[in-house]
Design an enzyme around this catalytic site. Structure first.
Site, PDB file in Angstrom:
ATOM      1  N   ARG A 135      -7.355  14.894   1.792  1.00  0.00           N
ATOM      2  CA  ARG A 135      -7.667  14.078   0.615  1.00  0.00           C
ATOM      3  C   ARG A 135      -7.370  14.877  -0.652  1.00  0.00           C
ATOM      4  O   ARG A 135      -8.090  15.806  -0.997  1.00  0.00           O
ATOM      5  CB  ARG A 135      -9.137  13.654   0.629  1.00  0.00           C
ATOM      6  CG  ARG A 135      -9.571  12.840  -0.587  1.00  0.00           C
ATOM      7  CD  ARG A 135      -8.949  11.457  -0.593  1.00  0.00           C
ATOM      8  NE  ARG A 135      -9.449  10.645   0.508  1.00  0.00           N
ATOM      9  CZ  ARG A 135      -9.011   9.416   0.772  1.00  0.00           C
ATOM     10  NH1 ARG A 135      -8.060   8.867   0.022  1.00  0.00           N
ATOM     11  NH2 ARG A 135      -9.499   8.734   1.798  1.00  0.00           N
TER      12      ARG A 135
ATOM     13  N   ARG B  54       2.125  12.057   7.243  1.00  0.00           N
ATOM     14  CA  ARG B  54       1.137  12.967   6.656  1.00  0.00           C
ATOM     15  C   ARG B  54       0.184  13.554   7.699  1.00  0.00           C
ATOM     16  O   ARG B  54      -0.646  14.403   7.357  1.00  0.00           O
ATOM     17  CB  ARG B  54       0.326  12.239   5.578  1.00  0.00           C
ATOM     18  CG  ARG B  54      -0.508  11.085   6.079  1.00  0.00           C
ATOM     19  CD  ARG B  54      -1.162  10.333   4.943  1.00  0.00           C
ATOM     20  NE  ARG B  54      -2.033   9.257   5.437  1.00  0.00           N
ATOM     21  CZ  ARG B  54      -3.200   8.942   4.905  1.00  0.00           C
ATOM     22  NH1 ARG B  54      -3.650   9.626   3.863  1.00  0.00           N
ATOM     23  NH2 ARG B  54      -3.931   7.966   5.397  1.00  0.00           N
TER      24      ARG B  54
ATOM     25  N   HIS C 226       2.027  10.226  -3.047  1.00  0.00           N
ATOM     26  CA  HIS C 226       0.693   9.690  -3.380  1.00  0.00           C
ATOM     27  C   HIS C 226      -0.105  10.725  -4.184  1.00  0.00           C
ATOM     28  O   HIS C 226      -1.154  11.205  -3.753  1.00  0.00           O
ATOM     29  CB  HIS C 226       0.001   9.363  -2.060  1.00  0.00           C
ATOM     30  CG  HIS C 226      -1.240   8.546  -2.150  1.00  0.00           C
ATOM     31  ND1 HIS C 226      -2.202   8.715  -3.123  1.00  0.00           N
ATOM     32  CD2 HIS C 226      -1.689   7.557  -1.343  1.00  0.00           C
ATOM     33  CE1 HIS C 226      -3.194   7.860  -2.904  1.00  0.00           C
ATOM     34  NE2 HIS C 226      -2.900   7.152  -1.831  1.00  0.00           N
TER      35      HIS C 226
ATOM     36  N   ASP D 259      -6.738  -0.345  -8.372  1.00  0.00           N
ATOM     37  CA  ASP D 259      -5.795  -0.236  -7.255  1.00  0.00           C
ATOM     38  C   ASP D 259      -4.666  -1.224  -7.519  1.00  0.00           C
ATOM     39  O   ASP D 259      -4.728  -2.378  -7.127  1.00  0.00           O
ATOM     40  CB  ASP D 259      -6.502  -0.544  -5.928  1.00  0.00           C
ATOM     41  CG  ASP D 259      -5.659  -0.157  -4.721  1.00  0.00           C
ATOM     42  OD1 ASP D 259      -4.472   0.195  -4.900  1.00  0.00           O
ATOM     43  OD2 ASP D 259      -6.178  -0.217  -3.591  1.00  0.00           O
TER      44      ASP D 259
ATOM     45  N   GLU E 271       1.374   7.146  -8.367  1.00  0.00           N
ATOM     46  CA  GLU E 271       2.197   7.320  -7.178  1.00  0.00           C
ATOM     47  C   GLU E 271       3.596   6.750  -7.384  1.00  0.00           C
ATOM     48  O   GLU E 271       3.761   5.608  -7.811  1.00  0.00           O
ATOM     49  CB  GLU E 271       1.526   6.636  -5.989  1.00  0.00           C
ATOM     50  CG  GLU E 271       0.064   7.030  -5.807  1.00  0.00           C
ATOM     51  CD  GLU E 271      -0.651   6.179  -4.789  1.00  0.00           C
ATOM     52  OE1 GLU E 271       0.001   5.772  -3.795  1.00  0.00           O
ATOM     53  OE2 GLU E 271      -1.850   5.896  -4.975  1.00  0.00           O
TER      54      GLU E 271
END
Length: 284
Positions: A62, A88, A158, A202, A258
């Protein structure tokens, strides 16, 4: 001072590279080709990293710069597939490194294998992430179709950009772009105003160009190429409180801006073709 790339281990089974040059330092985790940190000499730390992240093989980190590939968010039809793809979660290999003046470059690679071909995205591919560590941080994700048929993929860098707090923090450059909002499920016309963070944000903007993160500490210019979209995300207090890998109140320390190539403008490659998604971060 010449550049250096030194192997380290951030946790058992989690090898990384410490990249040191005259203009900046960085740390890159081999799992996911994940840039964990970047700080220009005399500058401020550019990336945020959660104090509660789980340093375990196969578990996404994270913070930093996760590489989302070959899909973004939940898979389109397989809900059991991991969010943001498999890249990832798996080890990448060090392909090479070099020093070019004040910039230290490392290149990491990932190829398809039996596990990826058994996943929700079964194609043959080659991926390279080039990381340029200097006064600016440059990332270039190049994906090549090594299969004998065409396929489509999504990708995103990201990035968790470090901020001193959300009050007064703004993202500039998206004022004229429409966006899809994952919070209310709507499609929105251009707002004509900067993006601010009064709560959960978002959004996927139809904008593949320059943006600027403006904070009390200064600015970070985000310069993409090969992108179709910019995703802006912060979970807000309520969602962050339910995230096991975000410490109490830590959501106030980052904003994700991003660089992305995602549906409806996902990348389609014929056999032998390649596409590069790049972004440069520049502090001001």
């Amino acid at each position: 001072m010449s550049g250096a790339v030194v192997p380290v281990e951030v946790a058992p089974g989690m090898p990384a590279l410490d990249v040191t040059g005259p203009a900046a330092t960085a740390r890159v985790l081999l799992q996911g080709a994940h840039v964990l940190s970047w700080q220009p000499a005399g500058g401020r730390p550019g990336l945020w990293l959660s104090s509660a992240t789980r340093w375990e093989p196969g578990v996404p980190v994270r913070g930093g710069v996760p590489v989302c590939f070959p899909w973004f968010g939940p898979h389109g039809h397989d809900r059991s597939a991991p969010a943001h793809g498999f890249a990832r979660r798996v080890p990448w290999s060090l392909v090479g490194s070099e020093v070019d003046g004040d910039v230290v470059r490392v290149v990491l690679g990932l190829e398809d294998d039996e596990a990826t071909r058994a996943s929700a995205w079964p194609h043959r591919f080659s991926a390279r992430l080039a990381v340029a560590v200097g006064r600016e941080l440059g990332l270039a994700l190049t994906v090549t179709n090594t299969d004998d048929e065409a396929w489509t993929y999504e990708a995103a860098l990201h990035t968790y950009l470090r901020v001193p707090g959300l009050d007064g923090t703004r993202v500039l450059g998206l004022e004229d772009a429409p966006w899809d909002d994952r919070v209310d499920g709507g499609r929105h016309a251009p707002a004509g105003t900067p993006v601010t963070f009064p709560g959960q944000v978002d959004r996927t903007y139809a904008h593949g160009g320059r943006t600027v993160l403006d904070t009390a500490d200064g600015t970070t210019e985000v310069l993409p190429a090969g992108a179709s979209a910019t995703v802006v995300w912060n979970p807000g207090a309520e969602v962050a409180a339910g995230m096991a890998d975000v410490g109490p109140g830590e959501h106030r320390g980052f904003v994700c801006v991003e660089t992305a190539a995602v549906a409806p403008d996902a990348v389609r490659l014929e056999p032998g073709e390649q596409h590069t998604l790049t972004v440069t971060y520049r502090q001001g």
